[in-house]
Design a protein around this motif. Structure first.
Motif, mmCIF file in Angstrom:
data_model
loop_
_atom_site.group_PDB
_atom_site.id
_atom_site.type_symbol
_atom_site.label_atom_id
_atom_site.label_comp_id
_atom_site.label_asym_id
_atom_site.label_seq_id
_atom_site.Cartn_x
_atom_site.Cartn_y
_atom_site.Cartn_z
ATOM 1 N N ILE A 12 -19.887 8.300 -10.119
ATOM 2 C CA ILE A 12 -20.128 9.435 -9.245
ATOM 3 C C ILE A 12 -21.544 9.346 -8.710
ATOM 4 C CG2 ILE A 12 -20.310 11.964 -9.169
ATOM 5 C CD1 ILE A 12 -18.154 12.020 -11.363
ATOM 6 N N ASP A 13 -21.704 9.622 -7.396
ATOM 7 C CA ASP A 13 -23.044 9.608 -6.785
ATOM 8 C C ASP A 13 -24.006 10.486 -7.569
ATOM 9 O OD1 ASP A 13 -22.408 7.897 -4.837
ATOM 10 O OD2 ASP A 13 -22.505 9.336 -3.164
ATOM 11 N N GLY A 14 -25.175 9.973 -7.819
ATOM 12 C CA GLY A 14 -26.192 10.786 -8.475
ATOM 13 C C GLY A 14 -26.068 10.816 -9.974
ATOM 14 N N VAL A 15 -25.034 10.132 -10.523
ATOM 15 C CA VAL A 15 -24.888 10.064 -11.976
ATOM 16 C C VAL A 15 -24.973 8.600 -12.360
ATOM 17 C CG1 VAL A 15 -23.400 10.568 -13.937
ATOM 18 C CG2 VAL A 15 -23.413 12.104 -11.963
ATOM 19 N N ASP A 16 -25.860 8.279 -13.308
ATOM 20 C CA ASP A 16 -26.034 6.880 -13.718
ATOM 21 C C ASP A 16 -24.814 6.396 -14.485
ATOM 22 O OD1 ASP A 16 -28.492 6.809 -12.559
ATOM 23 O OD2 ASP A 16 -29.558 7.416 -14.398
ATOM 24 N N PHE A 33 -20.322 17.275 -12.200
ATOM 25 C CA PHE A 33 -21.423 17.223 -11.241
ATOM 26 C C PHE A 33 -22.600 18.070 -11.710
ATOM 27 C CE2 PHE A 33 -18.047 15.581 -8.710
ATOM 28 C CZ PHE A 33 -18.650 14.719 -7.825
ATOM 29 N N ASN A 34 -22.530 18.534 -12.938
ATOM 30 C CA ASN A 34 -23.601 19.320 -13.533
ATOM 31 C C ASN A 34 -24.044 20.480 -12.637
ATOM 32 O OD1 ASN A 34 -23.565 17.381 -15.580
ATOM 33 N ND2 ASN A 34 -24.984 16.100 -14.393
#
Lengths: 884, 108
Positions: free
Chosen positions: A596-600, A653-654
């Motif tokens: 997911i974009d923005g998640v390592d 997505f926190n």
């Protein structure tokens, strides 16, 4: 020794079966003795008259000798028993009120148990109708409930078992009957199915392995007896006639035996049995898992040997192909022990429900028996004088107890027989019911030896429960006051057997009522639970497409159907979708590794997945939290897009706004852009915890559409538009089945478990309350009637009516209050495991249920105490004093 | 001597003994015992018939209806094989016991 034993047995048996014969023999023998004595006296020269007198007088007490002789014959127990049976029967006939009350109580208790017994047995344990079921086994291989067609062929060709067949009840097919197309759930079977199982046929013949090979596109079917009777006219000329299924013509070879229990178990009764073929199952030759497996053991082969053989065969096949998924045999069971074919999870759920039902109906029986025991104890108290006389002239206590138990036996027997009658009526009703579920089910309840065995067990259980306590309490009395008809003072013994019984009875009823209350609350709770989409003003049209026909364009049909429906008057908006939540087609569940974009790195995401068309969310009033809905332009060839729900965003997505982010699943190339976020809703069951959900545009993923829906939001009551919607859709694809109903009716299936639970438990709980109220009333009024003289003295001494009422009611309150409190305590423990059956947001310690039960009992107890008490204070002191 | 004066259980052995030679009916059994004992033992019917039925239920004697010597119906009792064995056992036990009592009365 053996001779002697035979002599003794013959002797006893004869005197038993020829009841009075032994007594008559004795009389004759004694007469003969007297006559000989007389002869001798006459021979000595005494006058005949005088001789007769002397002979008789020297003889002595005939009656005592008779008794002693009877005892000597050593059969007194059995003879006494038959006499007790007659005596008890006469006694009960003289008290019709007792008989009626006890019969109703036990009939209800026993009937409930027998009904649950027969339902559970039919639903879970009934052996399917096959040839020699003890030789049949069911099994799973390589982790799957189903196996691929190829796997079946390979296993059957192996030497593991005598024969292996496969079947599937998961597909649908369309039956064209004149202008109407109806979706049926068929039993699709391998060619050798009838050869292997020997499922009985009433008319015509089954197909054989040689003629029904899938590779030859067999066009033959057998139909169920009920389908033939109800839908095909029940004419025996049907054999050889054509029937149109999925647009092709099939020949009806035969009609299955009536009331057939299918190998699928759980009372599933498919209307049509057809051989597997490419035209019915297009993915037949792919690795898709299609059939469940059944096998017949070789002669002399044990279950363990068979399992080993199948396991080895599956692993050998795996090595041949180099596929590690060939993991051998699992869940290898004989077919007639339990048809738990849907796997241990479903079985646990269904089994749990029946265990619960069984416990509840046992509780009802317990209450019923407590009632009867209370009545018998009261009767025993009325008969104190009789009992005292019998004890005084030498009757033993065990004899009297035996007699009381015999009375209990009659009541239990009559009650259970009446209960059996109730059950038969219930079974007739159930057999004729059609359940509001999409799976064809037929229950074939019937009376059989096992049911009679259950009834016999119930009779003995009831005797124990109803008879023992009254028998012991009635025969434990001090002789002198009882003979003098002196009433024991009630106040001296607070905790009599009867009052303890009442407290226990109230306790059990409380537990029962709390449970019933919970289920009724659960039902109303699920009715008001918001599933997250429009329910009241929505329609669902289900389209079942036939795949593999030339020129198929299912998406096109769906689009045209949606346009037509949207244009109808009374419809506000319409959309198409491949799934409707909370139905049989509620979408699938996936668990994948996602980037997911923005998640390592990657993370495991689990979500419900549905493919929906443009305008789906606004049609069903699902709120869009941010971003946009799918549009008609989201088609194959355009960038892949997806919509997720709030839960997905929160979890993965926190809390960031996911719109515009991209997501990719490991092992797949597609990169999805998240274009919108929608509000949460329910997917599979109303009681489920909130799931993360991911929606894909159906127009971007049009492949493999078999069952699809057009959903519509109506202006008013949706039922008014059902017919117009069906007419608008049905002409578009003549081979497709069309089924239109309101959303609420489509959701019936998901409400079914809690509905049935509420109905059954509510009924049982109500019965329990009625029985307990009845017993309470009987006890309190009886106690008051025994205290008439005490009450008279009190009122003669100047006690006010109010004072006496308080006195009587207080005694009842102590008993009932204690019972209710104890019951609530136990209920708090008992209801904990019920949580799995309850809707989300409803605790198993639901205060409304507990308080409601408490109030219900206080009201009933108050009434039961107040009515007889009111009568008691009206008694004139003079009358009452004379009575004692 | 009244039957109640007899040592408990003795009546049974007397009945068995009276049937050792031939089958008899109840009245004849009482007569036979009375005669054999030199009119010392008089068996009351009240004891006789319960004893007979007890023995029958124990399988020691068997009964059947037959005509008696005067042509009247009477219930005739016969020793069974078990009854004969029982008689022997009881007689020998009785002899041992009475010998012991005699010895005691003489020497003690």
């Amino acid at each position: 020794m053996l001779h002697r034993w035979i002599d003794m047995t013959r002797y006893r048996f004869r005197s038993l079966v020829q009841g009075g014969q032994a007594d008559a023999d004795l009389d004759r023998e004694l007469r003969s003795h007297i006559a000989q004595q007389e002869e001798e006296l006459v021979a000595r020269g005494i006058q005949r008259d005088e001789a007769h007198r002397q002979a008789v007088s020297t003889f002595g007490g005939v009656e005592r000798m008779r008794e002693e002789s009877r005892d000597a014959r050593g059969i007194s127990v059995l003879e006494n028993l038959t006499r007790d049976l007659r005596y008890a029967f006469r006694g009960l006939r003289r008290e019709p009120m007792l008989l009626v009350a006890a019969t109703i109580s036990i009939a209800v208790g026993a009937g409930g148990n027998l009904a649950v017994f027969s339902l559970a047995r039919e639903f879970m344990f009934a052996a399917p109708d096959v040839r020699r079921p003890e030789e049949l086994v069911q099994f799973r291989v390589s982790h799957g409930s189903h196996a691929s067609y190829q796997k079946w062929q390979d296993l059957d060709a192996s030497d593991a078992l005598a024969d292996i067949a496969g079947f599937s009840v998961e597909k649908e097919l369309n039956w064209r009957n004149g202008d109407q197309v109806t979706a049926l759930i068929p039993m699709l079977v391998t060619a050798n199915f009838f050869d292997v199982t020997g499922v009985p046929v009433a008319l015509g013949r089954p197909f054989t392995a040689a003629e029904a090979r899938a590779e030859d596109s067999p066009r033959m079917v057998l139909v169920s007896h009920a389908f033939w009777q109800n839908r095909l006219g029940g004419d025996s000329a049907i054999i050889g006639q054509p029937i149109t299924l999925n647009g092709d013509s099939y020949t009806i070879l035969g009609v299955l035996a009536p009331r057939l229990r299918s190998v699928a178990g759980f009372s599933i009764s498919p209307a049509v049995y057809a051989p597997l073929s490419r035209s019915l199952v297009p993915e037949l030759q792919t690795p898709a898992n299609i059939v469940r497996l059944l096998g017949r053991l070789k002669p002399g082969q044990t279950l363990a040997q068979a399992r080993t053989a199948v396991d080895a065969a599956d692993r050998r096949l795996g090595r041949l192909i180099g596929d590690t998924l060939y993991a051998g045999a699992q869940e290898f069971t004989s077919l007639n022990t339990l048809v738990g074919a849907s796997g241990p999870k479903a079985l646990k759920m269904v089994g749990g429900f029946f265990v619960l039902l069984g416990l509840v109906s046992l509780m009802v029986l317990l209450i019923a028996c407590a009632n009867v025991a209370g009545l018998l104890i009261a009767r025993g108290t009325r008969r104190r004088q009789e009992i005292a006389i019998r004890l005084a002239i030498g009757g033993t206590r065990s004899r009297l107890v035996q007699q009381f138990l015999v009375e209990g036996f009659w009541l239990a027997l009559i009650g259970t027989v009446a209960g059996l009658g109730l059950t038969v009526a219930f079974m007739k009703l159930v057999n004729s019911l059609t359940l509001p579920i999409p799976v064809p089910m037929e229950l074939h309840l019937g009376v059989d030896p096992a049911m009679f065995a259950a009834a016999v067990v119930l009779v003995f259980l009831s005797i124990l429960l109803c008879g023992v306590l009254p028998a012991l309490s009635a025969t434990r009395l001090s002789l002198v006051p009882a003979l003098k008809r002196e009433e024991r003072f009630v106040a001296t013994r607070r905790f009599t057997a009867r009052s303890m019984l009442l407290t226990g009875q109230v306790t059990v009823s409380t537990v029962l009522l709390v449970t019933a209350f919970l289920f009724i609350r659960n039902l109303s709770h699920t009715q008001v639970t918001d599933p997250g989409f429009e329910v009241n003003r929505a329609l669902v049209a289900q389209l079942g497409f036939v795949r593999g026909l030339p020129g198929e364009d299912h998406i096109g049909v769906l689009q045209r159907a949606t346009e037509r429906v949207a244009a109808l008057p009374g419809i506000e908006q319409a959309a198409f979708t491949s799934s409707v939540p909370l139905t049989m087609h509620g979408g699938s569940t996936s668990g994948l590794m996602a980037h997911i974009d923005g998640v390592d790195g990657s993370q495991h995401v689990q979500f419900a997945r549905s493919n929906v068309g443009p305008g789906y969310f606004s049609t069903l009033n699902v709120r869009l939290t941010s971003g946009r809905e799918f549009q008609a332009s989201d088609v194959v060839g355009t960038p892949a897009v997806t919509i997720i729900n709030d839960e997905f965003a929160r979890k993965y997505f926190n809390g960031r706004n996911p719109v515009g982010n991209r997501m990719r699943f490991e092992g797949r190339d597609t990169v999805y852009e998240i274009v919108g976020v929608v509000a949460n809703g329910k997917h599979v069951t109303l009681g489920e915890d909130q799931r993360a959900a991911m929606y894909l545009p159906l127009l971007q993923h049009p492949e493999g559409v078999e069952v699809a829906f057009v959903v519509a939001r109506t202006r008013g009551d949706p039922s008014g538009s059902v017919v117009t919607v069906r007419n608008a859709i049905s002409e578009l694809d003549r081979s497709a089945s069309v089924q239109v109903e309101s959303m609420r009716s489509a959701l019936k299936f998901s409400l079914l478990p809690s509905r049935i639970g509420a109905a059954v438990l509510g009924t049982l709980g109500f019965l329990g309350l009625v029985l307990a109220a009845f017993g309470l009333y009987a006890l309190v009024s009886y106690n008051v009637s025994r205290r008439v003289s005490e009450i008279a003295i009190r009122s003669a001494l100047g006690a006010t009516r109010g004072g006496i009422l308080r006195l009587v009611v207080r005694d009842a309150a102590v008993l009932v209050g204690g019972g209710v409190l104890m019951g609530l305590g136990i209920a708090a423990l008992v209801t904990t495991p019920l949580a799995t059956f309850l809707a989300a947001g409803l605790s198993s310690k639901d205060p409304v249920s507990f308080v409601g039960t408490f109030i219900a009992f206080i009201v009933v107890a108050g009434l039961a105490a107040w009515l007889p008490a009111r009568q008691a204070v009206r008694v004139s002191p003079v009358v009452a004093m004379r009575q004692s | 001597m009244r039957p109640s004066d007899l040592i408990q259980g003795t009546l049974d052995v007397l009945i068995l003994k009276s049937l050792a030679t031939e089958s008899r009916h109840g009245w004849a059994i009482a007569k036979r015992i009375q005669a054999a004992s030199g009119d010392v033992l008089q068996i009351k019917q009240g004891s006789l018939y319960p004893a007979l039925h007890r023995l029958e239920s124990q399988g020691l004697i068997r009964a059947e209806w037959k005509k008696n010597e005067t042509g009247r119906d009477a219930r005739f009792y016969t020793l069974t094989r078990a009854g004969r064995a029982q008689l022997q056992a009881e007689v020998s036990q009785w002899e041992r016991l009475s010998a012991a009592i005699q010895l005691t009365l003489k020497h003690a």
